[in-house]
Design a protein around this motif. Structure first.
Motif, PDB file in Angstrom:
ATOM      1  N   LYS A 292      -6.019  -5.564   7.172  1.00 12.70           N
ATOM      2  CA  LYS A 292      -6.543  -5.159   6.023  1.00 12.70           C
ATOM      3  C   LYS A 292      -8.192  -5.469   5.419  1.00 12.70           C
ATOM      4  O   LYS A 292      -8.693  -7.144   5.757  1.00 12.70           O
ATOM      5  CB  LYS A 292      -6.063  -4.282   4.805  1.00 12.70           C
TER       6      LYS A 292
ATOM      7  N   GLN B 258      -7.822   1.209   4.046  1.00  8.69           N
ATOM      8  CA  GLN B 258      -8.492   0.711   5.163  1.00  8.69           C
ATOM      9  C   GLN B 258      -9.155   0.324   4.629  1.00  8.69           C
ATOM     10  O   GLN B 258     -10.881  -0.172   5.497  1.00  8.69           O
ATOM     11  CB  GLN B 258      -7.772   1.619   6.026  1.00  8.69           C
TER      12      GLN B 258
ATOM     13  N   SER C 278      -4.448  -1.511   0.117  1.00  2.89           N
ATOM     14  CA  SER C 278      -3.080  -2.098   0.734  1.00  2.89           C
ATOM     15  C   SER C 278      -3.921  -3.529   1.290  1.00  2.89           C
ATOM     16  O   SER C 278      -4.667  -3.555   1.448  1.00  2.89           O
ATOM     17  CB  SER C 278      -2.487  -1.623   1.977  1.00  2.89           C
TER      18      SER C 278
ATOM     19  N   GLY D 260       1.223  -1.414  -0.067  1.00  4.08           N
ATOM     20  CA  GLY D 260       0.220  -0.227   0.273  1.00  4.08           C
ATOM     21  C   GLY D 260       0.486   1.195  -0.077  1.00  4.08           C
ATOM     22  O   GLY D 260       0.317   2.360  -0.739  1.00  4.08           O
ATOM     23  N   THR D 261       1.673   1.445   1.057  1.00  3.66           N
ATOM     24  CA  THR D 261       2.530   2.436   0.548  1.00  3.66           C
ATOM     25  C   THR D 261       3.365   2.484  -0.717  1.00  3.66           C
ATOM     26  O   THR D 261       3.249   3.754  -1.244  1.00  3.66           O
ATOM     27  CB  THR D 261       4.055   1.691   1.256  1.00  3.66           C
TER      28      THR D 261
ATOM     29  N   ASP E 240      -6.197   7.816  -0.392  1.00  7.42           N
ATOM     30  CA  ASP E 240      -5.496   6.270  -0.207  1.00  7.42           C
ATOM     31  C   ASP E 240      -6.511   5.330   0.266  1.00  7.42           C
ATOM     32  O   ASP E 240      -7.230   6.125   2.180  1.00  7.42           O
ATOM     33  CB  ASP E 240      -4.680   7.047   1.651  1.00  7.42           C
TER      34      ASP E 240
HETATM   35  C1  PLP Z   1      -1.864   0.319   5.736  1.00  9.08           C
HETATM   36  C2  PLP Z   1      -1.825   1.037   4.938  1.00  9.08           C
HETATM   37  C3  PLP Z   1      -1.389   2.226   4.604  1.00  9.08           C
HETATM   38  C4  PLP Z   1       0.239   1.208   3.643  1.00  9.08           C
HETATM   39  O1  PLP Z   1      -0.057   0.246   3.321  1.00  9.08           O
HETATM   40  P1  PLP Z   1       1.469  -1.228   3.513  1.00  9.08           P
HETATM   41  O2  PLP Z   1       0.550  -1.947   2.621  1.00  9.08           O
HETATM   42  O3  PLP Z   1       1.229  -1.425   4.794  1.00  9.08           O
HETATM   43  O4  PLP Z   1       2.170  -0.499   2.688  1.00  9.08           O
HETATM   44  C5  PLP Z   1      -1.651   2.814   4.005  1.00  9.08           C
HETATM   45  N1  PLP Z   1      -2.262   3.992   4.540  1.00  9.08           N
HETATM   46  C6  PLP Z   1      -3.647   3.772   5.276  1.00  9.08           C
HETATM   47  C7  PLP Z   1      -4.184   4.171   6.101  1.00  9.08           C
HETATM   48  C8  PLP Z   1      -3.346   2.397   5.537  1.00  9.08           C
HETATM   49  O5  PLP Z   1      -3.662   1.705   6.907  1.00  9.08           O
END
Ligand code: PLP
Length: 368
Positions: free
Chosen positions: A186, A160, A181, A60-61, A157
């Motif tokens: 999740k 979640q 993500s 997700g990052t 974003d």
């Molecule tokens: C989990 C999350 C991310 C990052 O996702 P990863 O897969 O852990 O890198 C970004 N933004 C929010 C709001 C998240 O909850």
């Protein structure tokens, strides 16, 4: 009885045969990165999210970083986001050399307060990154109107919030890019790190696809400087096993949330609410404990082995790494209050009624 905050092993034991078959197939094939399994998952995901395109990426990052790179967010640019979110939202902005500009949250939804966005827009603002926290979309009607008026890009974003909807529009399908993500906590989870970018813009999709593989237009010809943001074939194939079950997982989460709502109604705490027109998928069930008693309640739950977590204890504007932005205590009062009052309770599709009753009993005992 102890109750875990989340127990992903239950989901996996129910799917054990399918997941083992996926592993066996890939072990034999030797195809581990991108390829047909990723392409298949991308098509399924795009259709599930009502987006024209979906691109599987490494996390997700990385989805956020890739989206910002593709939109050419550069040093000196400003991107508006929430200070009440997981670190990656603002971290990805800062990694591109741009400035995260925080705007306080709405205390009811925990999401970016659209009434405060325009005051934060400057000549350097390039984009808005709303975060759909805990499984509920930010007010995208208001945010898209502001973005259009000021010609700003919107990166959702939606890490979640896969499956959530804002007035029937799926999370991730509303702005220029949606970032998902599939981290194990999740709503749709891989068996490791994974993520995706969704978009309706074909040119942007193509650009993101190139940036995912070091900006290659063809093998060893690089048109841009990108990165390695590739998704593993194995993770994509695991995700394809789970995606058809995602709606049912969300239904179970919503049923648990409804039941908490009834059973906790008389306690002196604030329960989470879906705003008008919002379909909430409860990645977290987050209550507010006013009166400075949150940490005492945490202690009480720990003694009874009830899983819980504070998402998030430190607002992003007060993180050490963002000291250079010059914020202090009091800069974003709603966010700071939320950090002191929130508590997330166990909610996962496979949670049993007996477990939920145990959580409720423990909460009631604290006030009796
Ligand atoms: C989990 C999350 C991310 C990052 O996702 P990863 O897969 O852990 O890198 C970004 N933004 C929010 C709001 C998240 O909850």
């Amino acid at each position: 009885m102890s109750v875990p905050l989340i127990d992903i092993s239950r989901q996996h034991s129910a799917l054990s045969e399918q997941l083992r078959n996926v592993f066996a197939t890939h072990l034999g094939s030797g195809a581990f990165i991108l390829g047909p399994a990723v392409a298949t998952f991308e098509q399924q995901l795009a259709s599930h999210c009502h987006s024209h395109f979906a691109l599987g990426v490494s996390s997700g990052t990385d989805a956020l970083v890739l989206a910002l790179m593709a939109l050419e967010i550069s040093p000196g640019d400003e991107v508006i986001t929430s200070p009440f979110t997981f670190f990656a939202s603002a971290g990805s902005i800062a990694r591109l050399g741009a400035k995260p500009v925080f705007v306080d949250i709405d205390p009811v939804t925990f999401n970016l307060d659209p009434r405060k966005i325009e005051a934060a827009i400057t000549g350097k603002t390039k984009a808005i990154m709303p975060v759909h926290l805990f499984g509920q979309c930010a007010d995208m009607t208001a945010i898209m109107a502001i973005a259009r008026k000021h010609k700003l890009k919107v990166i959702e974003d939606a890490a979640q919030a896969i499956g959530a909807r804002d007035h029937d529009r799926p999370a991730g399908s509303i702005g220029d890019v949606g970032c998902l993500s599939f981290y194990p906590t999740k709503n749709l989870s891989a068996l490791g790190d994974a993520g995706a970018c969704t978009t309706n813009d074909e040119a942007l999709h193509k650009r993101m696809a190139m940036l995912r593989v070091h900006g290659e237009s063809k093998r060893y010809y690089h048109d841009f400087v990108g990165g390695n943001f590739r998704l593993d074939a194995l993770q994509a194939a695991f995700l394809s096993v789970k995606l058809p079950r995602l709606d049912s997982y969300a239904t179970h989460r919503r049923v648990h949330a409804c039941r908490y709502h009834e059973l906790l109604a008389k306690l002196p705490i604030t329960l989470p609410q879906a705003a008008e027109g919002q379909h909430h998928v409860f990645n977290q069930y987050t209550v507010r404990i006013p009166g400075g008693r949150r940490d005492a309640l945490r202690e009480h739950l720990t003694q009874r082995s009830i899983g819980h977590q504070v998402y998030y204890p430190v607002p992003l504007h007060l993180q050490k790494c963002f000291a250079y932005l010059g914020h202090s205590v009091g800069s974003f009062p709603q966010t700071e209050l939320a950090c002191n009052e929130v508590l997330s309770l166990p909610i996962f599709p496979e949670m049993t009624t007996a477990e939920q009753d145990e959580v409720v009993t423990a909460l009631r005992a604290f006030w009796s």
